[in-house]
Design an enzyme around this catalytic site. Structure first.
Site, mmCIF file in Angstrom:
data_model
loop_
_atom_site.group_PDB
_atom_site.id
_atom_site.type_symbol
_atom_site.label_atom_id
_atom_site.label_comp_id
_atom_site.label_asym_id
_atom_site.label_seq_id
_atom_site.Cartn_x
_atom_site.Cartn_y
_atom_site.Cartn_z
ATOM 1 C CD GLU A 26 -0.885 -5.547 -16.916
ATOM 2 O OE1 GLU A 26 0.111 -5.891 -16.565
ATOM 3 O OE2 GLU A 26 -1.885 -5.379 -15.881
ATOM 4 C CD1 TRP A 82 3.991 -8.235 1.428
ATOM 5 C CD2 TRP A 82 1.952 -8.548 1.776
ATOM 6 N NE1 TRP A 82 3.271 -6.819 0.809
ATOM 7 C CE2 TRP A 82 1.847 -7.494 0.985
ATOM 8 C CE3 TRP A 82 0.474 -8.933 2.437
ATOM 9 C CZ2 TRP A 82 0.553 -6.618 0.810
ATOM 10 C CZ3 TRP A 82 -0.453 -8.312 2.091
ATOM 11 C CH2 TRP A 82 -0.583 -7.265 1.327
ATOM 12 N N GLY A 130 -1.497 -16.375 5.915
ATOM 13 C CA GLY A 130 -2.891 -16.359 5.933
ATOM 14 C C GLY A 130 -3.334 -15.374 6.893
#
Length: 633
Positions: A506, A74, A124
């Protein structure tokens, strides 16, 4: 988010690597790749398409090996492009372009790169990659990507002298940031070295072969013998040997023992059944997920959250909730419960912001983290920051019992939503709310604010939730009709009051996540303080309208919208006396559910977002730019 799989075996592990990547696809990614040791060289294939296309490329080129690493990326540093995809290779100074020069092709087939000596995958973010890149360039290393990961590959190469473990151990102290890595070398054909700091990494052990992965799910069906590596661990995988080391206070790497756990890791709801998407399936799984989460709750007790919870609950006089995204909205909902039912002051902090501001610590605070995966980097960092300030009473609401968050917190309530494949959270959210409501009742009990009669009534309401949710799900056909209107819009407002304001937040998040419609949510009373300027007949206004103490105030806010020509879409409890009329569209909820109403009202908002996205033709389960498990800051 990014996924890692690695293996050392005497059999062909390429199918295992690919299957592991498929099991991690739900986390979200924009490129993928596999690298193996074959015929004395490092070979790889990378793609900016799905793992299935990568698998086709590999099959065409006959890639097979007993040693390899694989990755789903990603994008953080560098665009989603083949030259930025993992694995990254290093061949040394001045010759690196020969090893990795695939240009800007959309996919590169497996290619023999005899000069490549080191291959590496990484989850990371390396914060000091710019400084390391500059230093390595001065030493003759050539970079062919924009990633921070390529820096690690070259750095390991710079220390490599025939012993991969030694090279990795010497490189790690120079890295600042978070990482989980898997590395292998051309000159050591049956060896993979892994390391973790701030990003999860697990070891899978089997007789005669060993595996690495960022998630035990990737190894489902391969091994159920899992070692959860701890912060700072470095692991050396060979055919019949696993060697784990960790640095002591002087920076010396010494052998350490980590327990082997038997973990039944399922690939998740792999079969869609009658559903179009995993998100739809997971919305409809919520009655079962709630029933499972509440299973075994025969009474309200602090011990639901672990041994010693009663003592902790007696000692604390306030609650601090740390969470990100959807989980933060669960925390905001819980704040209303905790203060009104348990009578305990509560604050909710966005985890990614909390550790970067000056706050006033209180050792009598119960620090509550909320996370679906238990590996959310921002929330883990916020938890550690809170503990560094002297707040040692920690509890997590989490869906993964073996996660880093559960291991870091002293107390826990494990929700049982099951694996959530869709990036946009649904059943994880409602089960988090259930866990937080139980926490509220347990604190109320300890603080003398829950009588036996009230406890019995609360337990009855909780047990009825799955049935109540089934009735809400039956509203789907009416919501589909609304979605056809929403699909033509580019903006939407969501309104709620009190306990239901976080539910409006939400709902807006779900709509923008998967349909790409710009959506905002506000407390309805704030309309006249600015948002009302946006209201036109092209701006749908979705309103959560339970029959609570704020209903009459909410009705006044709705009139403010109608007076400006706005189109109202109202989810109203049956006894609210809000009727349909021109410009006011009403779907009636089956029943009013008191304090637990947010668990019911959020479900039609999920369905509205889902069907609007379907009508717009977006990738519902894998929305652009998003990832499921956010393991980077």
């Amino acid at each position: 988010m990014c996924g890692i799989v690695g293996a050392v075996s005497n059999r062909n592990i390429v199918p295992i690597l690919l299957e592991g990547l498929k099991r991690l696809e739900y986390r979200g990614y924009d490129s993928c790749g596999v690298a193996v040791h074959q015929d004395g060289a490092l070979r790889r294939a990378r793609s900016t398409s799905r793992v299935a296309e990568l698998e086709t490329n590999i099959a065409t080129d006959g890639v097979a090996s007993g040693t390899g690493i694989a990755h789903t990326r990603w994008a953080t540093h560098g665009a989603p492009a083949v030259h930025n995809a993992h694995p990254h290779f290093s061949a040394g100074a001045n010759v690196d372009a020969m090893a990795t020069g695939f240009g800007s092709l959309e996919a590169d087939a497996a290619s023999t790169t005899p000069v490549a000596r080191i291959g590496l995958v990484h989850n990371g973010i390396i914060e000091n990659h710019d400084e390391l890149r500059a230093e390595l360039r001065e030493r003759g290393y050539v970079f062919t990507s924009q990633t921070d990961t390529e820096v690690i590959a070259h750095l390991v190469h710079s220390f490599y002298d025939g012993d991969l473990l030694d090279a990795v151990q010497r490189a790690l102290p120079l890295l600042k940031g978070a990482y989980a890595i898997a590395v292998f070398a051309r000159d050591e054909p049956h060896r993979v070295v892994g390391a973790r700091q701030g990003s999860p990494l697990v070891l899978g052990v089997c007789p005669g072969e060993n595996f690495l992965a960022s998630d035990a799910m990737a190894l489902a069906g391969v091994t159920d013998q899992i070692v959860y590596l701890e912060e700072g661990d470095v692991v050396d995988l060979q055919l019949g040997k696993v060697w784990i080391t960790a640095a002591d206070a002087q920076g010396r790497y010494l052998p350490v023992q980590r327990p082997v756990r038997t973990v039944t890791a399922h690939s998740g709801a792999a079969e869609l059944g009658p559903y179009r998407h995993y998100m739809q399936k997971e919305i409809f799984e919520q009655p079962r997920a709630l029933a499972d989460t509440l299973e075994g709750v025969e009474g309200i007790s602090p011990e639901l959250f672990g041994d010693g919870a009663y003592r902790v609950f007696k000692e604390v006089d306030r609650v601090l909730i740390l969470a990100c995204g959807t989980s933060s909205y669960a925390g905001m909902t819980a704040k209303y419960w905790l203060e009104s039912i348990a009578g305990i002051p509560t604050s909710v902090e966005i985890a990614s912001e909390y550790r970067y501001r000056d706050s006033v610590p209180d050792p009598k605070t119960l620090v509550v983290t909320i996370t679906q995966s238990g590996e959310t980097a921002d929330t883990l960092a916020a938890l550690k920051h809170a503990r560094s300030l002297g707040m040692e009473h920690t509890l997590t609401i989490c869906n993964v019992s073996t996660s880093a968050m559960v291991r870091e917190c002293k107390l826990a309530y494990i929700t049982r939503a099951g694996v959530e494949i869709g990036v946009a959270s649904t059943k994880a959210f409602t089960t988090q709310l259930a866990g937080l409501y139980l926490l509220t009742l347990a604190l109320a009990l300890v603080r003398g604010r829950l009588s036996e009669k009230q406890e019995a009534a609360e337990l009855k309401a909780l047990r009825h939730l799955p049935v109540a949710l089934q009735a809400v799900l039956a509203l789907e056909p009416q919501i589909i009709a609304w979605s056809e209107d929403f699909a033509r819009k580019e903006n939407a407002l969501f309104l709620g009051r009190g306990l239901h304001y976080p539910i409006a937040l939400e709902g807006a998040l779900k709509l923008k996540e998967i349909s790409y419609i710009h959506a905002e949510a506000y407390p309805a009373g704030e309309l006249k303080h600015g948002p009302l300027a946006l209201v036109t007949d092209e701006m749908p206004v979705v309103t959560v309208a339970p029959n609570d103490a704020l209903l009459e105030k909410l009705k006044s806010n709705l009139q403010e919208v109608r007076a400006r020509g706005g189109q109202l879409y109202v989810f109203a409890d049956s006894d609210t006396h809000i009727g349909s009329e021109p410009g006011v569209h009403v779907i009636r909820m089956p029943e009013h559910y008191g304090s637990l109403s947010p668990l019911l009202h959020v479900v039609p908002l999920q369905l509205l977002a889902y069907h609007t996205a379907c009508a717009r033709g977006t990738d519902v389960d894998k929305p652009r730019n998003l990832a499921k498990s956010v393991t980077v800051e």
